[in-house]
Design a protein around this motif. Structure first.
Motif, PDB file in Angstrom:
ATOM      1  N   LYS A  56       2.970   4.950   3.411  1.00  0.00           N
ATOM      2  CA  LYS A  56       4.246   4.284   3.243  1.00  0.00           C
ATOM      3  C   LYS A  56       4.191   2.923   3.935  1.00  0.00           C
ATOM      4  O   LYS A  56       3.833   2.825   5.105  1.00  0.00           O
ATOM      5  CB  LYS A  56       5.364   5.143   3.843  1.00  0.00           C
ATOM      6  CG  LYS A  56       6.759   4.646   3.523  1.00  0.00           C
ATOM      7  CD  LYS A  56       7.815   5.608   4.015  1.00  0.00           C
ATOM      8  CE  LYS A  56       9.211   5.115   3.646  1.00  0.00           C
ATOM      9  NZ  LYS A  56      10.270   6.059   4.104  1.00  0.00           N
ATOM     10  N   GLY A  57       4.508   1.895   3.197  1.00  0.00           N
ATOM     11  CA  GLY A  57       4.426   0.550   3.749  1.00  0.00           C
ATOM     12  C   GLY A  57       3.233  -0.228   3.235  1.00  0.00           C
ATOM     13  O   GLY A  57       3.141  -1.444   3.429  1.00  0.00           O
ATOM     14  N   SER A  58       2.285   0.463   2.564  1.00  0.00           N
ATOM     15  CA  SER A  58       1.134  -0.224   1.976  1.00  0.00           C
ATOM     16  C   SER A  58       1.353  -0.386   0.475  1.00  0.00           C
ATOM     17  O   SER A  58       2.325   0.111  -0.094  1.00  0.00           O
ATOM     18  CB  SER A  58      -0.152   0.547   2.259  1.00  0.00           C
ATOM     19  OG  SER A  58      -0.106   1.822   1.633  1.00  0.00           O
ATOM     20  N   HIS A  59       0.413  -1.063  -0.169  1.00  0.00           N
ATOM     21  CA  HIS A  59       0.603  -1.467  -1.562  1.00  0.00           C
ATOM     22  C   HIS A  59      -0.730  -1.421  -2.300  1.00  0.00           C
ATOM     23  O   HIS A  59      -1.761  -1.795  -1.744  1.00  0.00           O
ATOM     24  CB  HIS A  59       1.181  -2.897  -1.580  1.00  0.00           C
ATOM     25  CG  HIS A  59       1.315  -3.499  -2.938  1.00  0.00           C
ATOM     26  ND1 HIS A  59       0.769  -4.717  -3.273  1.00  0.00           N
ATOM     27  CD2 HIS A  59       1.957  -3.067  -4.059  1.00  0.00           C
ATOM     28  CE1 HIS A  59       1.069  -5.010  -4.521  1.00  0.00           C
ATOM     29  NE2 HIS A  59       1.787  -4.025  -5.021  1.00  0.00           N
ATOM     30  N   ALA A  60      -0.701  -0.942  -3.536  1.00  0.00           N
ATOM     31  CA  ALA A  60      -1.907  -0.887  -4.371  1.00  0.00           C
ATOM     32  C   ALA A  60      -1.608  -1.518  -5.726  1.00  0.00           C
ATOM     33  O   ALA A  60      -0.479  -1.464  -6.218  1.00  0.00           O
ATOM     34  CB  ALA A  60      -2.372   0.551  -4.557  1.00  0.00           C
ATOM     35  N   ILE A  61      -2.637  -2.105  -6.317  1.00  0.00           N
ATOM     36  CA  ILE A  61      -2.503  -2.770  -7.612  1.00  0.00           C
ATOM     37  C   ILE A  61      -3.494  -2.158  -8.591  1.00  0.00           C
ATOM     38  O   ILE A  61      -4.641  -1.866  -8.237  1.00  0.00           O
ATOM     39  CB  ILE A  61      -2.762  -4.283  -7.489  1.00  0.00           C
ATOM     40  CG1 ILE A  61      -1.805  -4.913  -6.471  1.00  0.00           C
ATOM     41  CG2 ILE A  61      -2.616  -4.981  -8.843  1.00  0.00           C
ATOM     42  CD1 ILE A  61      -2.128  -6.385  -6.168  1.00  0.00           C
ATOM     43  N   MET A  62      -3.052  -1.984  -9.828  1.00  0.00           N
ATOM     44  CA  MET A  62      -3.899  -1.458 -10.899  1.00  0.00           C
ATOM     45  C   MET A  62      -3.334  -1.907 -12.235  1.00  0.00           C
ATOM     46  O   MET A  62      -2.213  -2.430 -12.314  1.00  0.00           O
ATOM     47  CB  MET A  62      -3.955   0.072 -10.835  1.00  0.00           C
ATOM     48  CG  MET A  62      -2.620   0.722 -11.097  1.00  0.00           C
ATOM     49  SD  MET A  62      -2.291   2.150 -10.048  1.00  0.00           S
ATOM     50  CE  MET A  62      -2.263   1.457  -8.397  1.00  0.00           C
ATOM     51  N   ALA A  63      -4.088  -1.693 -13.292  1.00  0.00           N
ATOM     52  CA  ALA A  63      -3.619  -2.037 -14.630  1.00  0.00           C
ATOM     53  C   ALA A  63      -2.776  -0.892 -15.193  1.00  0.00           C
ATOM     54  O   ALA A  63      -2.673   0.186 -14.602  1.00  0.00           O
ATOM     55  CB  ALA A  63      -4.811  -2.304 -15.548  1.00  0.00           C
ATOM     56  N   THR A  64      -2.176  -1.126 -16.348  1.00  0.00           N
ATOM     57  CA  THR A  64      -1.550  -0.071 -17.135  1.00  0.00           C
ATOM     58  C   THR A  64      -1.632  -0.445 -18.609  1.00  0.00           C
ATOM     59  O   THR A  64      -1.315  -1.586 -18.970  1.00  0.00           O
ATOM     60  CB  THR A  64      -0.081   0.175 -16.715  1.00  0.00           C
ATOM     61  OG1 THR A  64       0.434   1.288 -17.472  1.00  0.00           O
ATOM     62  CG2 THR A  64       0.816  -1.018 -16.975  1.00  0.00           C
ATOM     63  N   PRO A  65      -2.148   0.452 -19.481  1.00  0.00           N
ATOM     64  CA  PRO A  65      -2.665   1.766 -19.107  1.00  0.00           C
ATOM     65  C   PRO A  65      -4.099   1.683 -18.585  1.00  0.00           C
ATOM     66  O   PRO A  65      -4.886   0.853 -19.002  1.00  0.00           O
ATOM     67  CB  PRO A  65      -2.619   2.526 -20.436  1.00  0.00           C
ATOM     68  CG  PRO A  65      -2.825   1.468 -21.470  1.00  0.00           C
ATOM     69  CD  PRO A  65      -2.112   0.255 -20.938  1.00  0.00           C
ATOM     70  N   THR A  66      -4.400   2.573 -17.655  1.00  0.00           N
ATOM     71  CA  THR A  66      -5.743   2.710 -17.119  1.00  0.00           C
ATOM     72  C   THR A  66      -5.889   4.145 -16.642  1.00  0.00           C
ATOM     73  O   THR A  66      -5.040   4.998 -16.930  1.00  0.00           O
ATOM     74  CB  THR A  66      -5.987   1.686 -15.989  1.00  0.00           C
ATOM     75  OG1 THR A  66      -7.385   1.649 -15.673  1.00  0.00           O
ATOM     76  CG2 THR A  66      -5.195   2.019 -14.730  1.00  0.00           C
ATOM     77  N   PHE A  67      -6.951   4.447 -15.910  1.00  0.00           N
ATOM     78  CA  PHE A  67      -7.155   5.804 -15.428  1.00  0.00           C
ATOM     79  C   PHE A  67      -5.984   6.195 -14.529  1.00  0.00           C
ATOM     80  O   PHE A  67      -5.727   5.527 -13.519  1.00  0.00           O
ATOM     81  CB  PHE A  67      -8.475   5.884 -14.665  1.00  0.00           C
ATOM     82  CG  PHE A  67      -8.897   7.296 -14.309  1.00  0.00           C
ATOM     83  CD1 PHE A  67      -8.919   8.295 -15.260  1.00  0.00           C
ATOM     84  CD2 PHE A  67      -9.281   7.605 -13.013  1.00  0.00           C
ATOM     85  CE1 PHE A  67      -9.309   9.593 -14.936  1.00  0.00           C
ATOM     86  CE2 PHE A  67      -9.673   8.893 -12.673  1.00  0.00           C
ATOM     87  CZ  PHE A  67      -9.688   9.890 -13.642  1.00  0.00           C
TER      88      PHE A  67
END
Length: 365
Positions: free
Chosen positions: A104-115
């Motif tokens: 909680k308090g951290s952040h992640a980035i990814m595409a959509t759609p992806t795995f």
């Protein structure tokens, strides 16, 4: 029970229907599974020979360090043995990464759609996520950079991407990595890298010394044909691998999986053959799509994402009744498409016949 709040909003992973279930439901004598991107050519001869003569001692714990396999991978890629992390498939490696870096308090980035396991694991850890829509099947890397904040800890990049199959051009990916702050871990998920034939791809291993904040995930589940053994690995800077190993469970890979992976590495000619056969059949899908005016994403993997003339669930059910298990795009975030694992020549001949029936009965022919 005091379950995490986020679990109330999530659904467990729903696997596709098994061959046995489909045979019984539709009264079929033969079913071809083309839904999970497994290798239709099986595994290497060296693995089969070992399994027929295995003398493993079942009462002994596995080698928790995967010593021999670690040494072989170290030699194969020219990296230190301390630069390798083993996982119970890539799924566990993603879980280890998320547990080690996200909360909680951290952040992640990814595409959509992806795995989907990137977002799934990040949410369980309580992290905020940014899912960046693909552009024509490609990662929108400039948009990734715009989403970076002081809280960003991990960026997941699936290359080639699942479910579209697109490969990120070399110059685009390197330019992106150069712009990401050094304290952010960039996870390059290369589960399908052995199927790539496009010359303009990134040799990510060669980037490790220049960019110590990248982590490369690979697996024995796809090209090596060892999906049932659940063994994957990651390669990165020892400074990244060491803390991840603190999160990894001891003995997370069983003895049989470790040993068959060792044997699989002895037969690179098998991988070369699979790459060639897959590329030949992948080209047939491109031609089929062009002939029938169907959208097909530019795949460099052992699967294709192809347009269907009706709802993706209905199309999947139609093909299911013909004996082919495929993956509906509705479950992948790609409506009006189905994902099809590229089978053998004979399997694809039959699949195209079934697809012809789908097009004729639903108005495309």
């Amino acid at each position: 029970m005091k379950w995490k709040q986020v679990l109330r909003e999530m659904k467990p992973y729903k696997p596709g229907r098994s061959i046995e279930e489909v045979m019984e439901t539709y009264n079929l004598t033969e079913v071809v599974k083309l839904a999970s991107n497994e290798n239709p050519y099986g595994c290497a001869k060296s693995v089969k020979e070992f399994l027929n003569s295995s003398t493993l001692r079942f009462e002994i714990y596995p080698d928790g360090n995967g010593g021999t396999l670690r040494k072989k991978l170290s030699e194969k890629y020219g990296v230190d043995e301390e630069a390798i992390l083993f996982g119970n498939g890539s799924d566990e490696t993603i879980s280890i990464i998320s547990r080690a870096l996200l909360d909680k308090g951290s952040h992640a980035i990814m595409a959509t759609p992806t795995f989907p396991q990137y977002a799934h694991n990040a949410k369980i850890e309580g992290a905020a996520i940014s899912e960046i829509p693909l552009v024509d099947g490609q990662h929108d890397l400039p948009a990734f950079l715009e989403e970076i904040t002081d809280q960003t800890a991990v960026i997941f990049v699936c290359n080639p991407n699942n479910p579209t199959g697109n490969l990120i051009p070399k110059k685009n990916l390197i330019s992106f990595i150069e712009k990401v702050p050094e304290h952010i871990l960039i996870v390059l998920d290369e589960a399908y890298i052995e199927f790539v034939t496009e010359p303009d791809y990134v040799d990510s291993i060669s980037l490790l010394k220049r960019f110590p904040n990248i982590l490369i995930m690979r697996t024995f589940s796809k090209a090596y044909g060892l999906a049932s053994f659940r063994i994957g690995y990651a390669i990165g800077s020892p400074s990244v691998i060491e803390p991840l190993n603190k999160v990894r469970n001891p003995f997370n890979n069983n003895s049989l999986a470790i040993t068959v992976a060792e044997k699989a590495l002895e037969d690179e000619a098998f991988i070369d053959s699979c790459r060639l056969l897959n590329a030949e059949q992948r080209e047939r899908f491109k031609q089929y799509a062009a002939q029938n005016s169907l959208n097909l994403f530019d795949s460099q993997t052992n699967f294709v994402l192809i347009e269907v003339p009706i709802d993706a669930d209905e199309a999947s059910e139609f093909l299911l009744e013909k004996g082919f298990i495929v993956r509906s795009g509705n479950a992948l975030g790609t409506p009006h498409h189905v994902r099809i694992t590229i089978g053998t020549e004979e399997q694809n001949n039959r699949l195209f016949s079934a697809f012809d029936q789908l097009l004729m009965e639903k108005g495309r022919k």
